[in-house]
Enzyme design. Sequence first.
Site, PDB file in Angstrom:
ATOM      1  N   LYS A  64       5.119  29.212 -47.917  1.00 21.66           N
ATOM      2  CA  LYS A  64       5.651  28.386 -48.995  1.00 21.66           C
ATOM      3  C   LYS A  64       4.576  28.295 -50.065  1.00 21.66           C
ATOM      4  O   LYS A  64       3.504  27.734 -49.829  1.00 21.66           O
ATOM      5  CB  LYS A  64       6.012  26.982 -48.490  1.00 21.66           C
ATOM      6  N   SER A  71       4.781  17.398 -47.799  1.00 22.86           N
ATOM      7  CA  SER A  71       4.078  16.498 -48.722  1.00 22.86           C
ATOM      8  C   SER A  71       4.978  15.362 -49.195  1.00 22.86           C
ATOM      9  O   SER A  71       4.537  14.218 -49.331  1.00 22.86           O
ATOM     10  CB  SER A  71       3.569  17.283 -49.931  1.00 22.86           C
ATOM     11  N   ASN A  72       6.251  15.671 -49.439  1.00 25.04           N
ATOM     12  CA  ASN A  72       7.173  14.639 -49.914  1.00 25.04           C
ATOM     13  C   ASN A  72       7.638  13.704 -48.805  1.00 25.04           C
ATOM     14  O   ASN A  72       8.354  12.743 -49.074  1.00 25.04           O
ATOM     15  CB  ASN A  72       8.360  15.296 -50.619  1.00 25.04           C
ATOM     16  N   SER A  88       3.713  26.647 -53.487  1.00 23.97           N
ATOM     17  CA  SER A  88       4.158  25.526 -54.314  1.00 23.97           C
ATOM     18  C   SER A  88       3.496  25.497 -55.678  1.00 23.97           C
ATOM     19  O   SER A  88       3.546  24.480 -56.364  1.00 23.97           O
ATOM     20  CB  SER A  88       3.906  24.206 -53.575  1.00 23.97           C
TER      21      SER A  88
END
Length: 300
Positions: free
Chosen positions: A169, A50-51, A171
């Site tokens: 993962k 996403s980043n 988040s």
Amino acid sequence: MANNYFPIHGVLPPVVTPFTPEGKVDLDAFVSNIEKWNDTGVCGYLVLGSNGETPYLEEEDKLELIRLAAQHAAPGKIIMAGTGLESTQATIRLTEKAAQAGAQCALVLTPNYYGDQMGDRAQIDFFTRVADASPIPILIYNVTKFTHVNLSPAAASVLSKHPNIIGMKDSSGNIAQLISFMTHGLDPEFNLLVGTASAWYPALAIGIQGAVMALANCCPRECVQVQQLFEEGKWQESLALYKRMFPVNACVTGKLGVPALKYACDRLGYQGGAPCSPLLPLTPDEQQQVEGILKNAQLV
């Protein structure tokens, strides 16, 4: 199917994708970052997270970024690639191409456009189909902030038994949810990773051993050191460092998002580059906010 499991221990940055002011991917800046991160103690890289502004990237750029990360990563670093798309077949195709480009494992986003239909049965079917077809092991990417779909502990337990699904993962930053996952019968070898630095110390305290966190782009050594200190039994030092980094993470992954993360990278010796439109660069007032937070954290 052979079990492709491998343990993930340590910190991976979900690497930023530098762009030029004209909106082109800055491949030289990307390589420079990888080579600099190689010496910080991170255990690998998530490309196309996403980043990394992945929704804005063309497939050609995605695959080139994976290739460059694989070529320039130090020996032993994990190369994880974000390959989740909305359809099962598109996800399988991109995962196959990512493997050919050098990815060792794939992080697959929960499908979410038709969110009301994405209950346990649909998610289990989707991840099973992708895992069955993938030439590399996959991990589930649970990021409700963006998808508004939350994988249930029951579904995670079922999927953790698949020999080609090696982790997840999460988040959410929700420690209670992490514990819920852990107590719903996950396979013992399943890599449950925390997905935000805001939960890093509490996650370590409940037994999490790996993380993919945006803060590791601009503060990789500090993120790694929180875990090192914790595992050395220096809990107070670990906690103090975690608390010092917490406001930075709150700013660059929460309040101001990717443009702030990229600005922080620029200020701390990495190449964040411009955000990709429609994301906007920070205003002067926002830049001052970030400067103050970095100063308070003793980073500048």
